[in-house]
Every structure is written in C-alpha cells, then in structure tokens.
Design a protein around this motif. Structure first.
Motif, PDB file in Angstrom:
ATOM      1  N   PRO A  24      35.648  37.664  40.523  1.00 47.31           N
ATOM      2  CA  PRO A  24      35.201  36.704  39.507  1.00 47.31           C
ATOM      3  C   PRO A  24      34.653  37.433  38.275  1.00 47.31           C
ATOM      4  CG  PRO A  24      34.502  35.962  41.665  1.00 47.31           C
ATOM      5  CD  PRO A  24      35.087  37.358  41.845  1.00 47.31           C
ATOM      6  N   GLY A  25      35.004  36.933  37.096  1.00 44.25           N
ATOM      7  CA  GLY A  25      34.511  37.519  35.860  1.00 44.25           C
ATOM      8  C   GLY A  25      35.424  38.563  35.235  1.00 44.25           C
ATOM      9  N   THR A  26      36.576  38.832  35.844  1.00 43.98           N
ATOM     10  CA  THR A  26      37.469  39.855  35.296  1.00 43.98           C
ATOM     11  C   THR A  26      38.425  39.310  34.244  1.00 43.98           C
ATOM     12  OG1 THR A  26      38.955  39.571  37.187  1.00 43.98           O
ATOM     13  CG2 THR A  26      37.372  41.402  37.285  1.00 43.98           C
ATOM     14  N   GLY A  27      38.428  38.006  34.014  1.00 45.73           N
ATOM     15  CA  GLY A  27      39.261  37.443  32.949  1.00 45.73           C
ATOM     16  C   GLY A  27      40.542  36.787  33.415  1.00 45.73           C
ATOM     17  N   LYS A  28      40.610  36.416  34.680  1.00 41.68           N
ATOM     18  CA  LYS A  28      41.824  35.805  35.232  1.00 41.68           C
ATOM     19  C   LYS A  28      42.208  34.517  34.503  1.00 41.68           C
ATOM     20  CE  LYS A  28      39.935  35.443  39.249  1.00 41.68           C
ATOM     21  NZ  LYS A  28      38.641  36.038  38.896  1.00 41.68           N
ATOM     22  N   SER A  29      41.256  33.633  34.327  1.00 37.71           N
ATOM     23  CA  SER A  29      41.545  32.336  33.703  1.00 37.71           C
ATOM     24  C   SER A  29      41.950  32.506  32.243  1.00 37.71           C
ATOM     25  CB  SER A  29      40.339  31.407  33.804  1.00 37.71           C
ATOM     26  OG  SER A  29      40.042  31.153  35.153  1.00 37.71           O
ATOM     27  N   THR A  30      41.265  33.353  31.539  1.00 38.55           N
ATOM     28  CA  THR A  30      41.597  33.592  30.131  1.00 38.55           C
ATOM     29  C   THR A  30      43.016  34.120  30.002  1.00 38.55           C
ATOM     30  OG1 THR A  30      39.274  34.041  29.634  1.00 38.55           O
ATOM     31  CG2 THR A  30      40.906  34.828  28.039  1.00 38.55           C
ATOM     32  N   LEU A  31      43.344  35.130  30.811  1.00 41.04           N
ATOM     33  CA  LEU A  31      44.688  35.707  30.765  1.00 41.04           C
ATOM     34  C   LEU A  31      45.730  34.690  31.223  1.00 41.04           C
ATOM     35  CD1 LEU A  31      46.565  38.149  30.334  1.00 41.04           C
ATOM     36  CD2 LEU A  31      46.081  38.807  32.719  1.00 41.04           C
ATOM     37  N   GLY A  32      45.472  34.014  32.316  1.00 39.52           N
ATOM     38  CA  GLY A  32      46.438  33.053  32.852  1.00 39.52           C
ATOM     39  C   GLY A  32      46.741  31.925  31.891  1.00 39.52           C
ATOM     40  N   GLN A  33      45.720  31.373  31.284  1.00 39.36           N
ATOM     41  CA  GLN A  33      45.917  30.271  30.339  1.00 39.36           C
ATOM     42  C   GLN A  33      46.689  30.741  29.104  1.00 39.36           C
ATOM     43  OE1 GLN A  33      41.904  28.886  29.762  1.00 39.36           O
ATOM     44  NE2 GLN A  33      41.872  27.814  31.723  1.00 39.36           N
ATOM     45  N   ARG A 108      40.833  44.225  36.682  1.00 39.69           N
ATOM     46  CA  ARG A 108      39.666  45.049  36.999  1.00 39.69           C
ATOM     47  C   ARG A 108      38.803  45.177  35.753  1.00 39.69           C
ATOM     48  NH1 ARG A 108      40.111  48.942  40.655  1.00 39.69           N
ATOM     49  NH2 ARG A 108      37.886  48.611  40.759  1.00 39.69           N
ATOM     50  N   ALA A 109      37.510  45.251  35.958  1.00 40.82           N
ATOM     51  CA  ALA A 109      36.578  45.416  34.838  1.00 40.82           C
ATOM     52  C   ALA A 109      35.518  46.444  35.215  1.00 40.82           C
ATOM     53  CB  ALA A 109      35.918  44.088  34.479  1.00 40.82           C
ATOM     54  N   ASP A 110      35.045  47.162  34.211  1.00 42.32           N
ATOM     55  CA  ASP A 110      33.927  48.079  34.438  1.00 42.32           C
ATOM     56  C   ASP A 110      32.755  47.277  34.981  1.00 42.32           C
ATOM     57  OD1 ASP A 110      35.440  50.155  33.326  1.00 42.32           O
ATOM     58  OD2 ASP A 110      34.593  49.850  31.324  1.00 42.32           O
ATOM     59  N   THR A 111      31.975  47.880  35.857  1.00 35.93           N
ATOM     60  CA  THR A 111      30.890  47.127  36.493  1.00 35.93           C
ATOM     61  C   THR A 111      29.835  46.657  35.495  1.00 35.93           C
ATOM     62  OG1 THR A 111      29.833  49.211  37.127  1.00 35.93           O
ATOM     63  CG2 THR A 111      31.203  48.111  38.793  1.00 35.93           C
ATOM     64  N   SER A 112      29.587  47.425  34.450  1.00 34.10           N
ATOM     65  CA  SER A 112      28.592  46.973  33.466  1.00 34.10           C
ATOM     66  C   SER A 112      29.096  45.739  32.718  1.00 34.10           C
ATOM     67  CB  SER A 112      28.242  48.090  32.488  1.00 34.10           C
ATOM     68  OG  SER A 112      29.397  48.540  31.806  1.00 34.10           O
ATOM     69  N   THR A 113      30.365  45.736  32.365  1.00 32.94           N
ATOM     70  CA  THR A 113      30.976  44.577  31.703  1.00 32.94           C
ATOM     71  C   THR A 113      30.974  43.379  32.636  1.00 32.94           C
ATOM     72  OG1 THR A 113      32.403  46.017  30.389  1.00 32.94           O
ATOM     73  CG2 THR A 113      33.103  43.715  30.618  1.00 32.94           C
ATOM     74  N   LEU A 114      31.376  43.610  33.868  1.00 29.52           N
ATOM     75  CA  LEU A 114      31.438  42.542  34.859  1.00 29.52           C
ATOM     76  C   LEU A 114      30.056  41.961  35.138  1.00 29.52           C
ATOM     77  CD1 LEU A 114      33.293  40.965  36.744  1.00 29.52           C
ATOM     78  CD2 LEU A 114      32.882  42.734  38.479  1.00 29.52           C
ATOM     79  N   GLU A 116      27.463  41.805  33.163  1.00 27.89           N
ATOM     80  CA  GLU A 116      27.064  40.949  32.041  1.00 27.89           C
ATOM     81  C   GLU A 116      27.785  39.602  32.074  1.00 27.89           C
ATOM     82  OE1 GLU A 116      27.714  43.115  28.428  1.00 27.89           O
ATOM     83  OE2 GLU A 116      26.381  44.757  29.047  1.00 27.89           O
ATOM     84  N   ARG A 117      29.088  39.627  32.353  1.00 32.92           N
ATOM     85  CA  ARG A 117      29.866  38.381  32.407  1.00 32.92           C
ATOM     86  C   ARG A 117      29.336  37.459  33.508  1.00 32.92           C
ATOM     87  NH1 ARG A 117      36.000  40.867  32.047  1.00 32.92           N
ATOM     88  NH2 ARG A 117      35.907  41.549  29.865  1.00 32.92           N
ATOM     89  N   LEU A 118      29.083  38.026  34.688  1.00 27.86           N
ATOM     90  CA  LEU A 118      28.617  37.216  35.813  1.00 27.86           C
ATOM     91  C   LEU A 118      27.203  36.689  35.589  1.00 27.86           C
ATOM     92  CD1 LEU A 118      30.103  39.198  38.831  1.00 27.86           C
ATOM     93  CD2 LEU A 118      30.958  37.086  37.795  1.00 27.86           C
ATOM     94  N   GLU A 119      26.356  37.502  34.985  1.00 25.57           N
ATOM     95  CA  GLU A 119      25.005  37.019  34.654  1.00 25.57           C
ATOM     96  C   GLU A 119      25.065  35.830  33.706  1.00 25.57           C
ATOM     97  OE1 GLU A 119      22.584  40.339  33.207  1.00 25.57           O
ATOM     98  OE2 GLU A 119      21.221  39.882  34.867  1.00 25.57           O
ATOM     99  N   ARG A 120      25.960  35.910  32.696  1.00 29.50           N
ATOM    100  CA  ARG A 120      26.116  34.796  31.755  1.00 29.50           C
ATOM    101  C   ARG A 120      26.595  33.530  32.459  1.00 29.50           C
ATOM    102  NH1 ARG A 120      28.356  38.745  28.128  1.00 29.50           N
ATOM    103  NH2 ARG A 120      30.439  38.008  28.637  1.00 29.50           N
ATOM    104  N   GLN A 133      29.824  44.782  44.066  1.00 25.73           N
ATOM    105  CA  GLN A 133      30.282  45.680  45.124  1.00 25.73           C
ATOM    106  C   GLN A 133      31.772  45.489  45.400  1.00 25.73           C
ATOM    107  OE1 GLN A 133      27.779  45.282  48.581  1.00 25.73           O
ATOM    108  NE2 GLN A 133      25.940  45.878  47.459  1.00 25.73           N
ATOM    109  N   CYS A 134      32.220  44.257  45.347  1.00 21.19           N
ATOM    110  CA  CYS A 134      33.637  43.959  45.547  1.00 21.19           C
ATOM    111  C   CYS A 134      34.481  44.720  44.520  1.00 21.19           C
ATOM    112  CB  CYS A 134      33.856  42.453  45.419  1.00 21.19           C
ATOM    113  SG  CYS A 134      35.537  41.893  45.690  1.00 21.19           S
ATOM    114  N   GLU A 135      34.014  44.756  43.294  1.00 22.90           N
ATOM    115  CA  GLU A 135      34.734  45.479  42.240  1.00 22.90           C
ATOM    116  C   GLU A 135      34.643  46.990  42.453  1.00 22.90           C
ATOM    117  OE1 GLU A 135      37.146  45.621  38.805  1.00 22.90           O
ATOM    118  OE2 GLU A 135      36.717  44.087  40.280  1.00 22.90           O
ATOM    119  N   ILE A 136      33.474  47.478  42.779  1.00 30.98           N
ATOM    120  CA  ILE A 136      33.291  48.914  43.009  1.00 30.98           C
ATOM    121  C   ILE A 136      34.214  49.419  44.119  1.00 30.98           C
ATOM    122  CG2 ILE A 136      31.674  50.656  43.907  1.00 30.98           C
ATOM    123  CD1 ILE A 136      29.437  49.058  42.410  1.00 30.98           C
ATOM    124  N   PHE A 137      34.295  48.654  45.210  1.00 27.90           N
ATOM    125  CA  PHE A 137      35.079  49.080  46.368  1.00 27.90           C
ATOM    126  C   PHE A 137      36.541  48.637  46.301  1.00 27.90           C
ATOM    127  CE2 PHE A 137      30.701  49.106  48.157  1.00 27.90           C
ATOM    128  CZ  PHE A 137      30.633  50.479  48.369  1.00 27.90           C
TER     129      PHE A 137
END
Length: 182
Positions: A24-33, A108-114, A116-120, A133-137
């Motif tokens: 979640p937060g990697t931009g799937k919906s934005t890209l898909g739309q 995939r997104a850098d964890t710092s970017t991700l 921030e997106r998830l916090e928002r 962690q899901c993204e890191i691993f």
C-alpha cells in the motif's frame, strides 16, 4: 520466432491483462488509473469492487479493516478479466488465477517515501510498521515471483512523477510487443 508469438507476451485473449501490485502507498491506483485512461483499458480496483459488492468474510479488529473474501472476488471478476483488456490493482497477488495476467508489475518505493505516503493516509502503529517491513523484505515482489512466470513479473520504482511516466512508457512498450496466442 519472436517472443510475442511464443512466450510470455502471448495469450488466447484479444487484449492483454495487467496486474499492478505492491505494498500500500506505492502508487498502484495512480498508475493503474492513468494507464487505463491512456490505453483505453478497464481499470479494476480490487478494494473498490470488494467494497461495492460487499465481498468480505469478516472484520479484522486488530487492523480495523474488512477481510476480503478472495473466492467471491474471483467469481465476481472472472467474466470481466477473462475477456481481456483489464488493469487489476491490488496489494496482494498470490490468490489470483495465474491464467488471468499477461503482465505483473510490482511497484516499489523507498521506505522514507512510503512512510510519508502511509502516514498521510492515516496509517499508524503496527499497520504502518508492518507495511514498511513488507516493503523492506520485498514481500509482494517475492509473492509475485512465486505466483507467476518470472518472464511476466516486472519490478518498478515508484517514488516520483518521473518514475511513473517512465513506468507508463515501459508498460506501453510491453503492450506493443504483446500478441494474442494463435
């Protein structure tokens, strides 16, 4: 014989299907739309379909969200996806029938970017930590590699608008190479 006629870029459908997956937060919906609009394809957000059709098994108190009924979802989407020309967006991928997709893109997104997106989005505590962690691993990437032919799984960076445009160009190029199976 070229790859489009014999390999991973062929299918019995007249139009290809794409799965866009990732944490979640990697931009799937934005890209898909955006892809659906530019390529005149059908965009299917699994989360929206599940919500609209109430395709849930139960409520998860710990994560404060519904639990998807995967079997009912597959039944709901089967006819539409089987026809081809669909872009399916979801943060998990192992339960979809392998036959559905001609291309699987793992964002995939850098964890710092991700982070921030998830916090928002209001993610906090354990839910936020587990998604990072899901993204890191590389959990979703590994899931895709285990669930689909390696030749149709593509990892894509998704940190900036420029990367999104590059991803659109790459996917468009893949679709140009795709041909229905003979």
């Amino acid at each position: 014989m070229n790859m489009a006629e014999s390999g991973p870029f062929s299918s019995p459908r007249l139009k290809p299907n794409i799965l866009i997956t990732g944490t979640p937060g990697t931009g799937k919906s934005t890209l898909g739309q955006e892809l659906a609009q530019r390529l005149s394809m059908t965009y299917l957000s699994v989360g929206e379909v599940a919500k609209e059709k109430e395709l849930y098994e139960e409520w998860d108190e710990e994560y404060n969200c519904p639990v998807l009924d995967e079997d009912r979802l597959i039944d709901e989407l089967e006819e539409t996806v089987s026809a081809g020309g669909c872009i399916v967006d979801y943060h998990s991928c192992e339960f979809f029938p392998e036959r559905w997709f001609d291309f699987v893109y793992v964002l995939r997104a850098d964890t710092s970017t991700l982070y921030e997106r998830l916090e928002r989005r209001g993610y906090r505590g354990r839910k936020l930590d587990e998604n990072i962690q899901c993204e890191i691993f590389e959990t979703i990437l590994e899931e895709a590699k285990e669930s689909y032919l390696p030749s149709i799984v593509f990892e894509m960076g998704s940190n900036t608008p420029q990367e999104m445009e590059k991803n659109i160009d790459t996917i468009t190029d893949h679709l140009r190479e795709w041909k229905p199976a003979q």
